[in-house]
Design a protein around this motif. Structure first.
Motif, PDB file in Angstrom:
ATOM      1  N   TRP A   1       0.840  -1.202   0.000  1.00  0.00           N
ATOM      2  CA  TRP A   1       0.000   0.000   0.000  1.00  0.00           C
ATOM      3  C   TRP A   1       0.876   1.254   0.000  1.00  0.00           C
ATOM      4  O   TRP A   1       0.454   2.316  -0.423  1.00  0.00           O
ATOM      5  CB  TRP A   1      -0.869   0.053   1.255  1.00  0.00           C
TER       6      TRP A   1
ATOM      7  N   PRO B   1       8.212  -5.258   9.293  1.00  0.00           N
ATOM      8  CA  PRO B   1       7.014  -6.104   9.188  1.00  0.00           C
ATOM      9  C   PRO B   1       6.671  -6.740  10.527  1.00  0.00           C
ATOM     10  O   PRO B   1       7.428  -6.632  11.501  1.00  0.00           O
ATOM     11  CB  PRO B   1       7.443  -7.176   8.182  1.00  0.00           C
ATOM     12  N   SER B   2       5.525  -7.419  10.556  1.00  0.00           N
ATOM     13  CA  SER B   2       5.156  -8.147  11.772  1.00  0.00           C
ATOM     14  C   SER B   2       6.166  -9.262  12.022  1.00  0.00           C
ATOM     15  O   SER B   2       6.589  -9.960  11.098  1.00  0.00           O
ATOM     16  CB  SER B   2       3.756  -8.747  11.615  1.00  0.00           C
TER      17      SER B   2
ATOM     18  N   LYS C   1       8.546  -3.943  19.737  1.00  0.00           N
ATOM     19  CA  LYS C   1       8.410  -2.567  20.241  1.00  0.00           C
ATOM     20  C   LYS C   1       9.749  -1.810  20.256  1.00  0.00           C
ATOM     21  O   LYS C   1       9.788  -0.621  19.940  1.00  0.00           O
ATOM     22  CB  LYS C   1       7.790  -2.609  21.643  1.00  0.00           C
TER      23      LYS C   1
ATOM     24  N   SER D   1      -3.305  -2.722  15.285  1.00  0.00           N
ATOM     25  CA  SER D   1      -4.452  -2.594  16.187  1.00  0.00           C
ATOM     26  C   SER D   1      -4.578  -1.144  16.678  1.00  0.00           C
ATOM     27  O   SER D   1      -3.602  -0.386  16.685  1.00  0.00           O
ATOM     28  CB  SER D   1      -4.280  -3.547  17.367  1.00  0.00           C
TER      29      SER D   1
ATOM     30  N   GLY E   1      -7.735  -0.666  14.126  1.00  0.00           N
ATOM     31  CA  GLY E   1      -8.609  -1.834  14.071  1.00  0.00           C
ATOM     32  C   GLY E   1      -9.986  -1.534  13.484  1.00  0.00           C
ATOM     33  O   GLY E   1     -10.252  -0.438  12.978  1.00  0.00           O
TER      34      GLY E   1
ATOM     35  N   ASN F   1     -14.058   1.621  10.024  1.00  0.00           N
ATOM     36  CA  ASN F   1     -13.209   1.248   8.886  1.00  0.00           C
ATOM     37  C   ASN F   1     -14.042   0.992   7.633  1.00  0.00           C
ATOM     38  O   ASN F   1     -14.014   1.746   6.682  1.00  0.00           O
ATOM     39  CB  ASN F   1     -12.394   0.000   9.243  1.00  0.00           C
TER      40      ASN F   1
ATOM     41  N   SER G   1     -10.417   3.944  13.715  1.00  0.00           N
ATOM     42  CA  SER G   1      -9.781   3.101  12.706  1.00  0.00           C
ATOM     43  C   SER G   1      -8.665   3.821  11.958  1.00  0.00           C
ATOM     44  O   SER G   1      -7.986   3.202  11.136  1.00  0.00           O
ATOM     45  CB  SER G   1     -10.826   2.594  11.695  1.00  0.00           C
TER      46      SER G   1
HETATM   47  P1  NAD Z   1      -0.454  -5.172  16.125  1.00  0.00           P
HETATM   48  O1  NAD Z   1      -0.941  -3.822  16.486  1.00  0.00           O
HETATM   49  O2  NAD Z   1      -0.248  -6.168  17.194  1.00  0.00           O
HETATM   50  O3  NAD Z   1       0.960  -5.058  15.352  1.00  0.00           O
HETATM   51  C1  NAD Z   1       1.145  -4.184  14.271  1.00  0.00           C
HETATM   52  C2  NAD Z   1       2.615  -3.777  14.214  1.00  0.00           C
HETATM   53  O4  NAD Z   1       2.944  -3.089  15.419  1.00  0.00           O
HETATM   54  C3  NAD Z   1       3.558  -4.965  14.112  1.00  0.00           C
HETATM   55  O5  NAD Z   1       4.606  -4.635  13.221  1.00  0.00           O
HETATM   56  C4  NAD Z   1       4.072  -5.127  15.539  1.00  0.00           C
HETATM   57  O6  NAD Z   1       5.378  -5.645  15.605  1.00  0.00           O
HETATM   58  C5  NAD Z   1       4.038  -3.712  16.070  1.00  0.00           C
HETATM   59  N1  NAD Z   1       3.791  -3.654  17.524  1.00  0.00           N
HETATM   60  C6  NAD Z   1       3.122  -4.561  18.269  1.00  0.00           C
HETATM   61  N2  NAD Z   1       3.091  -4.170  19.563  1.00  0.00           N
HETATM   62  C7  NAD Z   1       3.726  -2.977  19.617  1.00  0.00           C
HETATM   63  C8  NAD Z   1       4.013  -2.061  20.676  1.00  0.00           C
HETATM   64  N3  NAD Z   1       3.625  -2.293  21.941  1.00  0.00           N
HETATM   65  N4  NAD Z   1       4.689  -0.941  20.383  1.00  0.00           N
HETATM   66  C9  NAD Z   1       5.075  -0.683  19.114  1.00  0.00           C
HETATM   67  N5  NAD Z   1       4.847  -1.517  18.074  1.00  0.00           N
HETATM   68  C10 NAD Z   1       4.174  -2.649  18.328  1.00  0.00           C
HETATM   69  O7  NAD Z   1      -1.448  -5.711  14.983  1.00  0.00           O
HETATM   70  P2  NAD Z   1      -1.497  -7.172  14.352  1.00  0.00           P
HETATM   71  O8  NAD Z   1      -2.033  -8.119  15.350  1.00  0.00           O
HETATM   72  O9  NAD Z   1      -0.210  -7.475  13.678  1.00  0.00           O
HETATM   73  O10 NAD Z   1      -2.573  -6.937  13.196  1.00  0.00           O
HETATM   74  C11 NAD Z   1      -3.958  -7.007  13.402  1.00  0.00           C
HETATM   75  C12 NAD Z   1      -4.540  -5.635  13.645  1.00  0.00           C
HETATM   76  O11 NAD Z   1      -4.252  -4.786  12.533  1.00  0.00           O
HETATM   77  C13 NAD Z   1      -6.056  -5.661  13.749  1.00  0.00           C
HETATM   78  O12 NAD Z   1      -6.440  -4.781  14.767  1.00  0.00           O
HETATM   79  C14 NAD Z   1      -6.518  -5.156  12.381  1.00  0.00           C
HETATM   80  O13 NAD Z   1      -7.784  -4.564  12.363  1.00  0.00           O
HETATM   81  C15 NAD Z   1      -5.453  -4.154  12.095  1.00  0.00           C
HETATM   82  N6  NAD Z   1      -5.380  -3.885  10.669  1.00  0.00           N
HETATM   83  C16 NAD Z   1      -5.911  -2.707  10.242  1.00  0.00           C
HETATM   84  C17 NAD Z   1      -5.891  -2.415   8.897  1.00  0.00           C
HETATM   85  C18 NAD Z   1      -6.465  -1.121   8.399  1.00  0.00           C
HETATM   86  O14 NAD Z   1      -6.311  -0.827   7.235  1.00  0.00           O
HETATM   87  N7  NAD Z   1      -7.120  -0.326   9.230  1.00  0.00           N
HETATM   88  C19 NAD Z   1      -5.327  -3.309   7.977  1.00  0.00           C
HETATM   89  C20 NAD Z   1      -4.792  -4.504   8.458  1.00  0.00           C
HETATM   90  C21 NAD Z   1      -4.825  -4.775   9.815  1.00  0.00           C
END
Ligand code: NAD
Length: 497
Positions: free
Chosen positions: A159, A175-176, A207, A227, A250, A410, A455
Motif C-alpha cells: 500500500w 514487518p510483523s 516494540k 491494532s 482496528g 473502517n 480506525s
Molecule cells: P499489532 O498492532 O499487534 O501489530 C502491528 C505492528 O505493530 C507490528 O509490526 C508489531 O510488531 C508492532 N507492535 C506490536 N506491539 C507494539 C508495541 N507495543 N509498540 C510498538 N509496536 C508494536 O497488529 P497485528 O495483530 O499485527 O494486526 C492485526 C490488527 O491490525 C487488527 O487490529 C486489524 O484490524 C489491524 N489492521 C488494520 C488495517 C487497516 O487498514 N485499518 C489493515 C490490516 C490490519
C-alpha cells in the motif's frame, strides 16, 4: 534445526549477532521451525544511516528510471507470486488462493505507482505579475518507515512502498514478527528489479525497533497499520517527534441487511466476508445487522451454508486456514466463551472443528452467534477471528445509529435492492469505506484506503492521491528574470500588477 530470518539492510541479509529472537510458527502445524531476529536500537540506527545515505542519490535518479525499476519489480512479482503466496501461507496460515489475492491487490498499487510521472506533475502559472511566473513541485521526504501487521504481510507494505519509492524516498519496512519472510522476499525482488542497495531495507523486530524508528530524527514519516491501541500510540509518539504519521487501526465492520435484500446473496456474502482469511482481515464483516422480519430466515440461510466450509491446511485446497498463533486462537476462543456466558445464542460452534490438517495447528472453526446484544464483548470488541454476530434490529435508522455509535469506522456494507436507501446510507454513515451489496469494499489503488474514528489516526489515507501527498511535500516557486527596468527600492508588500 531452526531457520534464522534476519534483517535486509543495504542490499543484503544482515549476518551480525542478535541478542533477541522470536519464534515463527507454521500455523497449520503449530511447529516453530524458524526464528526471526528482533532488532536492537543499534541495528535500527545502522539501517536508518543506510537509508538516509541512499536517499541522497535515489532522489536524483530520474523519475523515468525509478518507474522503470518499479515496472521490472511488477514483472518479477507477476512471475514469482506463487512462491510469495507459499511463503505467506506457511507463516500466516491463510489459504493459498487468498495469499495470491492479497498479492494481486498489492500489485495494483505498484501499477498505480508506475503512473507517478503523471501524478507528480506540478502546476505552472505564467505572468502572475509583470514578468513573474509561479510553479509548484512535490519533493520526497527522505527516509520513511512502514510498520505493518501480520494479516497482510505482502499487501499492506505494498500500500505504501511503491508510491514512496517512485516519489524518490528511501524505505525501512518493519514487518510483523509473526510472518516476517514475505518482506525479505519482496526486498530481494526489488534488488533483482534493479533497485540500488540501501533504498529499500527491512528491519525485523518488536516494540524496541518500532520505538527506535519513532524517535530517530532522520526518519521523516511513519506509515503504520495494526491494532487501534498501538496505532494511537504510534500517532502520538510519531507526531511528538515531528514526523508525518498515518496510523491505520482496528475495525468492527457491520453489514446492514434490509428486508428487501436478496437473502441468499446476503448470506453468501456474510459467510465470505466473515470467515475468509479466518476473519483476520481489517475489512472482515464481523456483525450482521438484520432488519426484522428477516432475522430468522437470514440466520437459517447462513447456518445452512456454513457446513460447506472446509477448515484446514491452506496448502490442501481448504476454504479457511488456522489462526496465526496459538495465543491468538485462544483469545478468539475466549470471546466465544464470553458470548455464551453473556447469553447470545450460539448457532454454530467452531471451538472443536473437524479439520483437514495437523492436530497441532491453531484451529478454530467458523462460529455464528444470533441475538447478540450491543453491550456484549463479542459486539463491542474487535475479535479478529472467524466469529460472526447477528444483531436483530427494527429499522434502517436503528442500524445507522448503531454503526455510527461504534468506536470503529473502517468499513461497512448495506445489502438492499432499494437505490434510495443505499444512497441515503452512503450519505449518513460515519465510516471511511462503504460497500453497496459489496461486503469487503477495499478501494482500488487509485482511490485511497482508510477508515474513520478509531480506525485511523492522522489525516492521510493509504495510496491513491492521498498516498502521493503523504510521501511528498510541496514547494511553490515564484520567479522573475530581472532586467534593469525593474530596479528600484520599494518596501511595500508585493502585490500583482
Ligand atoms: P499489532 O498492532 O499487534 O501489530 C502491528 C505492528 O505493530 C507490528 O509490526 C508489531 O510488531 C508492532 N507492535 C506490536 N506491539 C507494539 C508495541 N507495543 N509498540 C510498538 N509496536 C508494536 O497488529 P497485528 O495483530 O499485527 O494486526 C492485526 C490488527 O491490525 C487488527 O487490529 C486489524 O484490524 C489491524 N489492521 C488494520 C488495517 C487497516 O487498514 N485499518 C489493515 C490490516 C490490519
Amino acid at each position: 534445526m531452526t531457520t534464522r530470518i534476519s534483517h535486509f539492510i543495504d542490499g543484503q541479509i544482515w549476518n551480525g549477532p542478535s541478542e533477541r529472537t522470536a519464534p515463527v510458527y507454521d500455523p497449520a502445524t503449530g511447529v516453530a521451525g524458524k526464528a526471526v531476529d528482533l532488532a536492537s536500537r543499534a541495528v535500527v540506527d545502522s539501517a536508518v544511516a543506510v537509508a538516509t545515505g541512499a536517499f541522497k542519490e535515489w532522489r536524483d535518479v530520474s523519475l523515468t528510471k525509478r518507474i522503470q525499476i518499479l515496472f521490472s519489480f511488477r514483472e518479477l512479482l507477476n512471475a514469482r507470486k506463487g512462491e510469495l503466496a507459499e511463503i505467506i501461507t506457511a507463516e500466516h496460515g491463510k489459504v493459498l488462493s487468498d495469499a495470491l489475492g492479497e498479492i494481486t491487490r498489492g500489485q495494483e498499487v505498484v501499477e498505480f505507482a508506475c503512473g507517478l510521472g503523471h501524478l507528480l506533475k506540478g502546476g505552472f502559472s505564467e505572468q502572475v505579475s509583470g514578468g513573474v511566473d509561479v510553479h509548484s513541485v512535490r519533493q520526497p521526504l527522505g527516509a520513511v518507515a512502514i510498520i505493518s501487521p501480520f494479516n497482510f504481510p505482502a499487501m499492506v507494505p505494498m500500500w505504501f512502498f511503491p508510491i514512496a519509492l517512485a516519489a524518490g524516498n528511501t524505505v525501512i519496512l518493519k514487518p510483523s514478527e509473526k510472518d516476517p519472510s514475505a518482506a525479505n522476499f519482496i526486498a530481494q525482488l526489488l534488488k533483482e528489479a534493479g533497485l540500488p542497495d540501501g533504498v529499500f531495507n527491512v528491519v525485523h523486530g518488536d516494540k524496541e525497533a518500532v520505538d527506535a524508528l519513532l524517535e530517530h530524527p532522520d526518519i521523516k514519516s511513519i506509515s503504520f497499520v495494526g491494532s487501534t491501541p498501538i496505532a494511537q500510540y504510534i500517532y502520538e509518539t510519531g507526531t511528538k517527534n515531528k514526523k508525518r504519521v498515518q496510523a491505520l487501526g482496528g475495525a468492527k465492520n457491520h453489514m446492514l441487511v434490509l428486508p428487501d435484500a436478496d437473502l441468499d446473496l446476503a448470506a453468501d456474502q456474510a459467510i465470505n466476508a466473515g470467515f475468509g482469511s479466518a476473519g483476520e482481515r481489517c475489512m472482515a464483516i464481523s456483525v450482521v445487522l438484520a432488519v426484522e422480519p428477516i432475522g430468522d430466515e437470514l440466520v437459517r440461510k447462513i447456518a445452512e451454508k456454513m457446513p460447506q466450509l472446509r477448515t484446514g491446511d491452506g496448502r490442501r485446497g481448504c476454504d479457511m486456514g488456522p489462526l496465526v498463533t496459538g495465543a491468538h486462537r485462544d483469545k478468539v476462543a475466549s470471546y466465544v466463551d464470553a458470548g455464551v456466558a453473556d447469553g447470545a445464542a450460539l448457532v454454530v460452534d467452531g471451538r472443536n472443528p473437524v479439520v483437514d490438517g495437523e492436530p497441532g495447528g491453531f484451529w478454530l472453526g467458523p462460529t455464528l452467534f444470533d441475538h447478540v446484544k450491543t453491550d456484549m464483548s463479542i459486539y463491542t470488541d474487535e475479535i479478529f477471528g472467524p466469529v460472526l454476530s447477528v444483531v436483530r434490529i427494527k429499522s434502517y435508522e436503528e442500524g445507522v445509529a448503531l454503526i455510527n455509535a461504534h468506536q470503529y469506522g473502517n468499513g461497512t456494507a448495506i445489502f438492499t435492492n432499494d437505490g434510495g436507501a443505499a444512497r441515503r446510507f452512503q450519505n449518513e454513515i460515519e465510516v471511511g469505506m462503504i460497500g453497496i451489496n459489496v461486503p469487503i469494499p477495499v478501494p482500488v489503488a487509485y482511490y485511497s484506503f482508510g477508515g474513520w474514528k478509531s480506525s485511523l489516526f492522522g489525516d492521510s489515507h493509504a495510496h491513491g492521491t492521498e498516498g502521493i501527498h503523504f510521501f511528498t511535500r510541496g514547494k511553490v516557486i515564484t520567479s522573475r528574470w530581472l532586467d534593469p527596468s525593474q530596479g528600484g527600492i520599494n518596501l511595500g508588500f508585493p502585490t500583482q500588477s
